[in-house]
Design an enzyme around this catalytic site. Structure first.
Site, mmCIF file in Angstrom:
data_model
loop_
_atom_site.group_PDB
_atom_site.id
_atom_site.type_symbol
_atom_site.label_atom_id
_atom_site.label_comp_id
_atom_site.label_asym_id
_atom_site.label_seq_id
_atom_site.Cartn_x
_atom_site.Cartn_y
_atom_site.Cartn_z
ATOM 1 C CG ASP A 1 -2.177 -0.793 1.041
ATOM 2 O OD1 ASP A 1 -2.641 -0.903 -0.112
ATOM 3 O OD2 ASP A 1 -2.706 -1.312 2.029
ATOM 4 C CG MET A 2 2.476 2.365 3.604
ATOM 5 S SD MET A 2 3.358 2.445 5.170
ATOM 6 C CE MET A 2 3.645 4.193 5.314
#
Length: 388
Positions: free
Chosen positions: A167-168
């Site tokens: 995600d990041m």
């Protein structure tokens, strides 16, 4: 002045990838308006731990933003969205690739409203290909794209990386793409679609593993904390904890051997070079591991620092955040939140000499700025499409 001062961003992101992308742009000075659906808003607002009803997860990636609530399934909500898009520089969203099109607010619609708009779409697999509409989460992407297949002990099962890396990193790649598109627009006057995904970010992170597999035909396997091409490199148990050491060339190993009191090992013809140490990895590491057990973490850190060998304690979060380097580099930021009180989160990881980042706003309450933003665009504060 900040680097993105004057840039308007519409942030429809939720959970982590989209909000992380918006956060990077907000910290650089952009005016980021977070558009949330009615009801609970961003999914992550419900994720514990909570402080006075506010999610610490949500607060970690939504500073420097203004929150408005719009129901994009209604005519009123669409009207507001289209007017905002007319003057926006960037839009960020991380829905499945067909969701915004079904709402009548996809890229092809919005580019006609505003040809200068940069539309950043973060999805699980990208907007083309047979998997384009498949759902994906962080752990799904780590598994599918091979990261979990490389993470874990040699004889153990796969492990998810301890942070939501897929995600990041997707959020970071998205922000990187937006910045490139802003520069391209400066040259051409036209916006464009920036299309990246959880899968693509993870595949890119496989980097040298892909190249090695192509060259050798050998499928890389989990190495625990070790490295497939370098030894000694990884985590080593001490008498009271763990350290990580990276001797990535033979000169470093020679110095480390002095610190470990293993000069005879460094002079052994079977262990002179990285290739020789790899060929005899198990025998070599048995000796090195046994030596690390004879001293404490602090003792090994002091010894190797004196020899300029890269060796670090394997820190837990409390010890890391107490290190003076963290405060010196301003990697902890504290805000006062209207409900949660004092909130601490990470600082911006890049420093600028001329356009420093500012932490202007705490993470917003749901819909906190709805009236304020709607009035800026000429709407009555109740024109949201949300039924009273």
């Amino acid at each position: 002045m900040q680097a993105l001062e004057g840039v308007k961003v519409l942030d429809l992101g939720r959970a982590l990838a989209g909000p992380m992308c918006g956060l990077m742009l907000a910290d650089l000075g952009a005016d980021v308006i977070k558009i949330e659906p009615p009801g609970l808003g961003d999914d992550s607002r419900e994720w514990p731990p909570m402080v006075n009803g506010e999610s610490t997860y949500f607060m970690s990636v939504n500073r420097n933003k203004r929150s408005i609530v719009l129901d994009l399934t209604t005519a009123e909500g669409k009207e507001v969205m289209l007017r905002m898009a007319e003057t926006a520089d960037v839009l960020v969203e991380n829905y499945r690739s067909d969701v915004m099109d079904r709402l009548g607010l996809g890229y092809e619609v919005l580019r006609k409203v505003n040809p200068r708009l940069i539309y950043c779409a973060l999805t699980g697999f990208g907007r083309t290909g047979p998997r384009r509409n498949k759902p994906a989460t962080d752990v799904y992407a780590q598994a599918f794209a091979g990261i979990m297949g490389l993470t874990g002990e040699v004889d153990g099962g796969p492990l998810r990386v301890g942070v939501s890396m897929a995600d990041m990193t997707t959020g970071l790649f998205g922000a990187y793409g937006v910045l490139a598109a802003l520069q391209a627009r400066h040259l051409t006057g036209r916006g464009q679609l920036v299309d990246t995904s959880l899968m693509e970010g993870q595949v890119a992170f496989l980097s040298y593993h892909i190249t090695a597999y192509h060259a050798t035909g050998k499928v890389p396997q989990s190495q625990g904390a070790g490295h497939p091409s370098i030894v000694p490199y990884g985590a080593f148990r001490c008498s009271d904890g763990w350290v990580a050491m990276a001797t990535f060339n033979d000169r470093l190993w020679q110095r480390a051997a002095v610190g470990l009191g293993l000069r005879e090992l460094a002079e052994n013809p079977r262990f002179l070079t990285i290739s020789q140490r790899l060929a005899n990895r198990e025998e070599f590491l048995d000796i090195v591991n046994a030596r690390f057990l004879t001293k404490t973490v602090d003792e090994w850190v002091a010894i190797m620092e004196d020899l300029d060998v890269p060796l670090a304690p394997v820190n837990k979060l409390d010890k890391l955040l107490a290190d003076p380097q963290i405060s010196d580099r301003e990697m902890l930021q504290t805000f006062h939140h209207p409900a949660a009180g004092e909130v601490q989160t990470f600082g911006f990881p890049v420093k600028f000499s001329e356009t420093p980042c500012e932490f202007r706003r705490p993470p917003p309450m749901l819909g906190q700025h709805t009236g304020e933003v709607l009035r800026e665009y000429g709407f009555d504060a109740s024109h949201t499409g949300v039924q009273a």
